[in-house]
Design a protein around this motif. Structure first.
Motif, PDB file in Angstrom:
ATOM      1  N   LYS A   1       0.839  -1.205   0.000  1.00  0.00           N
ATOM      2  CA  LYS A   1       0.000   0.000   0.000  1.00  0.00           C
ATOM      3  C   LYS A   1       0.870   1.250   0.000  1.00  0.00           C
ATOM      4  O   LYS A   1       0.665   2.180  -0.783  1.00  0.00           O
ATOM      5  CB  LYS A   1      -0.928   0.018   1.225  1.00  0.00           C
ATOM      6  CG  LYS A   1      -2.114  -0.920   1.128  1.00  0.00           C
ATOM      7  CD  LYS A   1      -2.954  -0.822   2.388  1.00  0.00           C
ATOM      8  CE  LYS A   1      -4.017  -1.907   2.424  1.00  0.00           C
ATOM      9  NZ  LYS A   1      -4.667  -1.974   3.742  1.00  0.00           N
ATOM     10  N   PHE A   2       1.850   1.286   0.902  1.00  0.00           N
ATOM     11  CA  PHE A   2       2.748   2.442   0.959  1.00  0.00           C
ATOM     12  C   PHE A   2       3.532   2.573  -0.348  1.00  0.00           C
ATOM     13  O   PHE A   2       3.753   3.670  -0.850  1.00  0.00           O
ATOM     14  CB  PHE A   2       3.726   2.319   2.133  1.00  0.00           C
ATOM     15  CG  PHE A   2       3.065   2.357   3.492  1.00  0.00           C
ATOM     16  CD1 PHE A   2       1.942   3.125   3.724  1.00  0.00           C
ATOM     17  CD2 PHE A   2       3.576   1.606   4.542  1.00  0.00           C
ATOM     18  CE1 PHE A   2       1.332   3.163   4.963  1.00  0.00           C
ATOM     19  CE2 PHE A   2       2.970   1.632   5.792  1.00  0.00           C
ATOM     20  CZ  PHE A   2       1.850   2.417   5.997  1.00  0.00           C
TER      21      PHE A   2
ATOM     22  N   GLU B   1       1.250   4.047  -2.968  1.00  0.00           N
ATOM     23  CA  GLU B   1       1.001   5.462  -2.653  1.00  0.00           C
ATOM     24  C   GLU B   1       2.172   6.319  -3.087  1.00  0.00           C
ATOM     25  O   GLU B   1       2.004   7.430  -3.586  1.00  0.00           O
ATOM     26  CB  GLU B   1       0.767   5.643  -1.143  1.00  0.00           C
ATOM     27  CG  GLU B   1      -0.587   5.170  -0.659  1.00  0.00           C
ATOM     28  CD  GLU B   1      -0.678   5.154   0.855  1.00  0.00           C
ATOM     29  OE1 GLU B   1       0.250   5.692   1.515  1.00  0.00           O
ATOM     30  OE2 GLU B   1      -1.666   4.607   1.378  1.00  0.00           O
ATOM     31  N   ASN B   2       3.365   5.805  -2.908  1.00  0.00           N
ATOM     32  CA  ASN B   2       4.572   6.567  -3.224  1.00  0.00           C
ATOM     33  C   ASN B   2       4.948   6.499  -4.704  1.00  0.00           C
ATOM     34  O   ASN B   2       5.917   7.121  -5.120  1.00  0.00           O
ATOM     35  CB  ASN B   2       5.739   6.079  -2.365  1.00  0.00           C
ATOM     36  CG  ASN B   2       5.535   6.442  -0.908  1.00  0.00           C
ATOM     37  OD1 ASN B   2       5.047   7.522  -0.595  1.00  0.00           O
ATOM     38  ND2 ASN B   2       5.880   5.541  -0.012  1.00  0.00           N
TER      39      ASN B   2
ATOM     40  N   THR C   1       2.884   7.579  -7.001  1.00  0.00           N
ATOM     41  CA  THR C   1       2.286   8.743  -7.645  1.00  0.00           C
ATOM     42  C   THR C   1       3.215   9.930  -7.509  1.00  0.00           C
ATOM     43  O   THR C   1       3.674  10.242  -6.414  1.00  0.00           O
ATOM     44  CB  THR C   1       0.916   9.077  -7.012  1.00  0.00           C
ATOM     45  OG1 THR C   1       1.088   9.266  -5.607  1.00  0.00           O
ATOM     46  CG2 THR C   1      -0.074   7.947  -7.235  1.00  0.00           C
TER      47      THR C   1
ATOM     48  N   SER D   1       2.863  12.557  -4.638  1.00  0.00           N
ATOM     49  CA  SER D   1       2.871  12.195  -3.219  1.00  0.00           C
ATOM     50  C   SER D   1       4.228  12.365  -2.555  1.00  0.00           C
ATOM     51  O   SER D   1       4.334  12.384  -1.357  1.00  0.00           O
ATOM     52  CB  SER D   1       2.408  10.750  -3.040  1.00  0.00           C
ATOM     53  OG  SER D   1       3.367   9.868  -3.563  1.00  0.00           O
TER      54      SER D   1
END
Length: 197
Positions: A164-165, A168-169, A171, A174
């Motif tokens: 998940k992290f 997220e990173n 993009t 972010s």
């Protein structure tokens, strides 16, 4: 046509006998073995997971904690996006060795690697308090989890959150990849609530 899964390289480091191999086995097979032999050099296993419709292949590298293999360990850091530094709550020496593993990662790994601090064996009588672990993770800028490779507590949390992290990173908005620090900015307060016991 199915898209290829995203590849995520994870490296586990830490003192010998803290349970790194048992953590990997629990995460990938759901099995715990009391008679796990020390890792020689490093071992590799992969696990395919899906996060919100995106396939991610976890490439998990379990490195040896014995002193004689320490010179080899940094070569396994190459290309790793995530590092798990593991200590045992029953072994103060393993907790004290965390700084050394962090230094090794800082010197040899990617500058924007995402750090996790795992306190293993939280089902056992402890010599390292939860508060000590939380404080250490804050100092490191790491996500903190207490886990038990034996019971499985906390293991799914870790290996569900890692991809998940990672996604997220992925993009551009972010994080500023040039600084290499923003991956961990909010980790201390956000994740210190994770606990297995």
């Amino acid at each position: 046509m199915a898209t290829e899964p995203k590849e995520l390289k994870i490296v586990l480091v830490g003192h010998t006998n803290v349970g790194k191999t048992c953590i990997v086995r629990q995460a990938t097979t759901g099995v715990f073995s009391e008679d796990s032999a020390p890792t020689l050099g490093a071992s590799y296993v992969s696990k395919l997971t899906n996060v919100n419709g995106t396939d991610v292949r976890l490439q998990i590298w379990d490195t040896a904690g014995q002193e004689r293999y320490k010179g080899m360990t940094p070569m396994y850091y190459r290309g790793a996006q995530t590092a798990l530094i593991v200590y045992s709550v029953t072994d103060t020496e393993s907790f004290e060795s965390v700084d050394g593993w962090l230094s090794s990662l800082r010197e040899n790994a990617e500058p924007n690697i995402t750090l996790f601090l795992l306190a293993n064996k939280c089902d056992c009588e402890r010599t390292v308090s939860r508060e000590q672990g939380v404080e250490k993770a804050k100092q490191m800028g790491a996500h903190f989890y207490e886990v038990s490779a034996k019971t499985g507590d906390g293991i799914d949390d870790v290996f569900n959150d890692i991809p998940k992290f990672f996604l997220e990173n992925q993009t551009p908005s972010s994080t500023d990849q040039s600084t290499g620090i923003s991956l961990n900015d909010d980790s201390g307060s956000k994740k210190e609530g994770k606990s297995c016991c």
